[in-house]
Design a protein around this motif. Structure first.
Motif, PDB file in Angstrom:
ATOM      1  N   SER A 249       0.823  -1.212   0.000  1.00 53.78           N
ATOM      2  CA  SER A 249       0.000   0.000   0.000  1.00 53.78           C
ATOM      3  C   SER A 249       0.854   1.257   0.000  1.00 53.78           C
ATOM      4  CB  SER A 249      -0.939  -0.010   1.210  1.00 53.78           C
ATOM      5  OG  SER A 249      -0.222   0.123   2.428  1.00 53.78           O
ATOM      6  N   PHE A 250       1.980   1.241   0.683  1.00 55.08           N
ATOM      7  CA  PHE A 250       2.882   2.391   0.665  1.00 55.08           C
ATOM      8  C   PHE A 250       3.522   2.551  -0.709  1.00 55.08           C
ATOM      9  CE2 PHE A 250       2.546   2.142   5.255  1.00 55.08           C
ATOM     10  CZ  PHE A 250       2.691   3.463   5.658  1.00 55.08           C
ATOM     11  N   LEU A 251       3.913   1.434  -1.310  1.00 51.26           N
ATOM     12  CA  LEU A 251       4.571   1.479  -2.613  1.00 51.26           C
ATOM     13  C   LEU A 251       3.620   1.965  -3.699  1.00 51.26           C
ATOM     14  CD1 LEU A 251       6.619  -1.846  -2.381  1.00 51.26           C
ATOM     15  CD2 LEU A 251       7.516   0.491  -2.219  1.00 51.26           C
ATOM     16  N   ILE A 252       2.350   1.596  -3.614  1.00 55.22           N
ATOM     17  CA  ILE A 252       1.368   2.009  -4.619  1.00 55.22           C
ATOM     18  C   ILE A 252       1.232   3.526  -4.671  1.00 55.22           C
ATOM     19  CG2 ILE A 252      -1.128   2.015  -5.096  1.00 55.22           C
ATOM     20  CD1 ILE A 252      -1.142  -0.942  -4.224  1.00 55.22           C
ATOM     21  N   ILE A 253       1.354   4.184  -3.530  1.00 58.81           N
ATOM     22  CA  ILE A 253       1.201   5.646  -3.512  1.00 58.81           C
ATOM     23  C   ILE A 253       2.556   6.356  -3.622  1.00 58.81           C
ATOM     24  CG2 ILE A 253      -0.956   5.572  -2.244  1.00 58.81           C
ATOM     25  CD1 ILE A 253       0.602   6.270   0.310  1.00 58.81           C
ATOM     26  N   GLY A 254       3.583   5.594  -3.998  1.00 60.35           N
ATOM     27  CA  GLY A 254       4.876   6.198  -4.284  1.00 60.35           C
ATOM     28  C   GLY A 254       5.728   6.518  -3.077  1.00 60.35           C
ATOM     29  N   GLN A 255       5.511   5.830  -1.933  1.00 61.93           N
ATOM     30  CA  GLN A 255       6.281   6.056  -0.718  1.00 61.93           C
ATOM     31  C   GLN A 255       7.388   5.014  -0.610  1.00 61.93           C
ATOM     32  OE1 GLN A 255       5.106   8.466   2.097  1.00 61.93           O
ATOM     33  NE2 GLN A 255       4.431   9.303   0.141  1.00 61.93           N
ATOM     34  N   SER A 256       8.631   5.449  -0.601  1.00 61.04           N
ATOM     35  CA  SER A 256       9.741   4.506  -0.448  1.00 61.04           C
ATOM     36  C   SER A 256       9.780   3.997   0.985  1.00 61.04           C
ATOM     37  CB  SER A 256      11.063   5.175  -0.815  1.00 61.04           C
ATOM     38  OG  SER A 256      11.305   6.295   0.022  1.00 61.04           O
ATOM     39  N   ILE A 257      10.126   2.724   1.150  1.00 65.64           N
ATOM     40  CA  ILE A 257      10.056   2.103   2.475  1.00 65.64           C
ATOM     41  C   ILE A 257      11.253   1.204   2.736  1.00 65.64           C
ATOM     42  CG2 ILE A 257       7.538   2.165   2.699  1.00 65.64           C
ATOM     43  CD1 ILE A 257       7.493  -0.758   1.748  1.00 65.64           C
ATOM     44  N   ALA A 258      11.603   1.123   4.018  1.00 68.11           N
ATOM     45  CA  ALA A 258      12.487   0.080   4.523  1.00 68.11           C
ATOM     46  C   ALA A 258      11.633  -0.797   5.431  1.00 68.11           C
ATOM     47  CB  ALA A 258      13.650   0.678   5.298  1.00 68.11           C
ATOM     48  N   VAL A 259      11.775  -2.113   5.329  1.00 64.69           N
ATOM     49  CA  VAL A 259      10.937  -3.039   6.086  1.00 64.69           C
ATOM     50  C   VAL A 259      11.822  -3.928   6.951  1.00 64.69           C
ATOM     51  CG1 VAL A 259       9.208  -4.861   5.969  1.00 64.69           C
ATOM     52  CG2 VAL A 259       9.229  -3.053   4.230  1.00 64.69           C
ATOM     53  N   LEU A 260      11.491  -3.996   8.237  1.00 70.51           N
ATOM     54  CA  LEU A 260      12.104  -4.955   9.154  1.00 70.51           C
ATOM     55  C   LEU A 260      11.047  -5.983   9.505  1.00 70.51           C
ATOM     56  CD1 LEU A 260      14.174  -2.616   9.351  1.00 70.51           C
ATOM     57  CD2 LEU A 260      14.386  -3.113  11.787  1.00 70.51           C
ATOM     58  N   SER A 261      11.278  -7.213   9.114  1.00 72.88           N
ATOM     59  CA  SER A 261      10.274  -8.253   9.282  1.00 72.88           C
ATOM     60  C   SER A 261      10.952  -9.574   9.578  1.00 72.88           C
ATOM     61  CB  SER A 261       9.420  -8.374   8.008  1.00 72.88           C
ATOM     62  OG  SER A 261       8.585  -9.512   8.055  1.00 72.88           O
ATOM     63  N   MET A 262      10.247 -10.442  10.289  1.00 72.30           N
ATOM     64  CA  MET A 262      10.747 -11.791  10.518  1.00 72.30           C
ATOM     65  C   MET A 262      10.404 -12.718   9.357  1.00 72.30           C
ATOM     66  SD  MET A 262      10.222 -12.267  14.638  1.00 72.30           S
ATOM     67  CE  MET A 262       8.821 -11.174  14.805  1.00 72.30           C
ATOM     68  N   ARG A 263       9.673 -12.202   8.370  1.00 70.18           N
ATOM     69  CA  ARG A 263       9.329 -12.971   7.184  1.00 70.18           C
ATOM     70  C   ARG A 263      10.436 -12.824   6.139  1.00 70.18           C
ATOM     71  NH1 ARG A 263       3.361 -13.440   6.777  1.00 70.18           N
ATOM     72  NH2 ARG A 263       2.557 -12.725   8.789  1.00 70.18           N
ATOM     73  N   GLN A 264      10.765 -13.892   5.482  1.00 70.51           N
ATOM     74  CA  GLN A 264      11.785 -13.853   4.444  1.00 70.51           C
ATOM     75  C   GLN A 264      11.127 -13.559   3.097  1.00 70.51           C
ATOM     76  OE1 GLN A 264      14.148 -17.422   4.596  1.00 70.51           O
ATOM     77  NE2 GLN A 264      15.058 -16.894   6.557  1.00 70.51           N
ATOM     78  N   VAL A 265      10.764 -12.293   2.939  1.00 74.76           N
ATOM     79  CA  VAL A 265      10.120 -11.845   1.712  1.00 74.76           C
ATOM     80  C   VAL A 265      11.127 -11.022   0.917  1.00 74.76           C
ATOM     81  CG1 VAL A 265       8.265 -10.455   0.729  1.00 74.76           C
ATOM     82  CG2 VAL A 265       7.839 -11.877   2.745  1.00 74.76           C
ATOM     83  N   VAL A 266      11.295 -11.356  -0.324  1.00 66.92           N
ATOM     84  CA  VAL A 266      12.210 -10.608  -1.187  1.00 66.92           C
ATOM     85  C   VAL A 266      11.377  -9.721  -2.096  1.00 66.92           C
ATOM     86  CG1 VAL A 266      13.998 -10.740  -2.942  1.00 66.92           C
ATOM     87  CG2 VAL A 266      13.919 -12.451  -1.114  1.00 66.92           C
ATOM     88  N   SER A 267      11.542  -8.432  -1.962  1.00 64.47           N
ATOM     89  CA  SER A 267      10.829  -7.491  -2.819  1.00 64.47           C
ATOM     90  C   SER A 267      11.787  -6.962  -3.877  1.00 64.47           C
ATOM     91  CB  SER A 267      10.283  -6.323  -1.992  1.00 64.47           C
ATOM     92  OG  SER A 267       9.735  -5.329  -2.847  1.00 64.47           O
ATOM     93  N   HIS A 268      11.330  -6.985  -5.118  1.00 64.38           N
ATOM     94  CA  HIS A 268      12.148  -6.475  -6.210  1.00 64.38           C
ATOM     95  C   HIS A 268      11.761  -5.044  -6.581  1.00 64.38           C
ATOM     96  CE1 HIS A 268      13.920 -10.416  -6.811  1.00 64.38           C
ATOM     97  NE2 HIS A 268      12.706 -10.945  -6.804  1.00 64.38           N
ATOM     98  N   HIS A 269      10.875  -4.455  -5.798  1.00 63.07           N
ATOM     99  CA  HIS A 269      10.469  -3.077  -6.079  1.00 63.07           C
ATOM    100  C   HIS A 269      11.626  -2.139  -5.733  1.00 63.07           C
ATOM    101  CE1 HIS A 269       8.237   0.666  -6.106  1.00 63.07           C
ATOM    102  NE2 HIS A 269       7.174   0.022  -6.585  1.00 63.07           N
ATOM    103  N   PRO A 270      11.958  -1.202  -6.607  1.00 58.81           N
ATOM    104  CA  PRO A 270      13.114  -0.325  -6.355  1.00 58.81           C
ATOM    105  C   PRO A 270      12.951   0.572  -5.132  1.00 58.81           C
ATOM    106  CG  PRO A 270      11.860   0.417  -8.269  1.00 58.81           C
ATOM    107  CD  PRO A 270      11.327  -0.933  -7.917  1.00 58.81           C
ATOM    108  N   ASP A 271      11.715   0.804  -4.687  1.00 59.28           N
ATOM    109  CA  ASP A 271      11.489   1.679  -3.543  1.00 59.28           C
ATOM    110  C   ASP A 271      11.280   0.902  -2.246  1.00 59.28           C
ATOM    111  OD1 ASP A 271      11.731   4.058  -4.937  1.00 59.28           O
ATOM    112  OD2 ASP A 271       9.602   4.094  -5.490  1.00 59.28           O
TER     113      ASP A 271
END
Length: 331
Positions: A245-267
């Protein structure tokens, strides 16, 4: 600022600097402390100036052994000696009645004082070489993320500190548990690696709640341990959806999570955190400092499990998120 190694010669030199009224940052098992002679009013004042710390915010005095308690505290209850025997050196601060002659600047003008014996060879060697109590809050600007390595101190405080002893990364990574021993029942005023359950087991009595009046202590403000980048806590089941939801509105994010999710989105830059609370706590501040340099609009942190062993991590994350009107938890 001068960076010192942890050799015997460097530690003796650092102790002399403290003895002469200087500021020395040093490692403990929790975080790096900004140390000054706790009996020198001018030196203690320098701590507050370097950190930008409010004058009524008390300091914790570090000792080399429990045998020094009576120099700094009076009317010491039996519980304090029991806990010191079992848990010192270690990440536990005891709030006791202050002894005569203790500086108001150290206690924030209160009749109580926070005392602990750190569990780190460099800290203990410095305290023994100095031969007295060292007042030492975390070696960072007030309200900011605490430092867990010498490089963090260097980046945060610069020439406001005379010397930094490099003792590597801190093994606990979160500030000490603070236990108030002045009421009818002992009560935890700041959670840490020493849990309430362990304290109650050792003392053989239940702990009181934090409700009602209690001494002001370090790290108790609603907003604390905060990076410059706004931080939001996200419920575990919603972390991936929230990131999208943050990426859709153009907000760059850093995520700290215990899930091993690999995001290829540049932001989106994703860090997988440990699922073990002790390992998570050890890494948390270093990770927050790292992502704070990335220039993202938001830091999103997956809310850890609602279990007792995560209490200290929860406490630090809630205070990190409670800044500039940012909501604490989103679903």
């Amino acid at each position: 600022m001068v960076l010192l190694a942890s050799t015997h010669e460097d530690i003796v030199h650092a102790a002399n600097i403290v003895r002469c009224g200087g500021l020395v940052a040093f490692p403990t098992e929790t975080v790096y402390g900004l140390g000054a002679d706790a009996s020198n009013g001018q030196a203690v004042t320098r701590i507050f100036a370097a950190k930008g710390r409010p004058a009524d915010h008390p300091l914790i005095v570090h000792l080399s052994a429990a045998g020094e308690l009576e120099r700094w505290a009076r009317d010491i209850p039996d519980a304090a000696w029991v806990l010191a025997e079992r848990l010192w050196p270690g990440p536990l601060t005891l709030i006791l009645k202050r002894a005569a002659g203790v500086l108001d600047a150290v206690t924030g003008g209160q009749d109580t004082i926070g005392l602990r014996v750190p569990d780190h060879p460099v800290a203990l060697a410095l305290l023994k070489a100095f031969g007295g109590g060292i007042a030492a809050p975390s070696a960072n600007r007030f309200g900011r993320v605490s430092p867990t390595c010498a490089a963090h101190v260097w980046a945060e405080l610069g020439d406001a500190v005379d010397y930094v002893i490099d003792g590597g990364s801190c093994q606990v990574g979160l500030e000490s548990t603070i236990l108030d021993l002045n009421g009818t029942l002992p009560r935890v005023l700041r959670p840490g690696a020493v849990t309430a359950d362990l304290l109650a087991c050792i003392l053989g009595e239940p702990l009181g709640t934090r409700a009602g009046n209690h001494p002001r202590v370090s790290g108790s403000l609603a907003s604390h341990y905060a990076p410059d980048t706004p931080l939001r806590l996200i419920e575990a089941h919603a972390i991936e959806t929230a990131a999208q939801s943050f990426l859709i509105i153009g907000q760059s994010i850093a995520v700290l999570s215990m899930r091993q999710v690999v995001s290829h989105h540049p932001d989106c830059r994703w860090i997988t955190m440990p699922a073990n609370p002790r390992e998570y706590g050890q890494l948390l501040y270093a990770r927050l400092r790292e992502v704070d340099t990335w220039g993202c609009r938001w830091i999103l942190v997956e809310q850890p499990p609602a279990l007792a062993e995560w209490e200290a991590v929860h406490d630090r994350l809630m205070r990190s998120a409670s800044v500039r009107g940012v909501e604490g938890i989103a679903s």
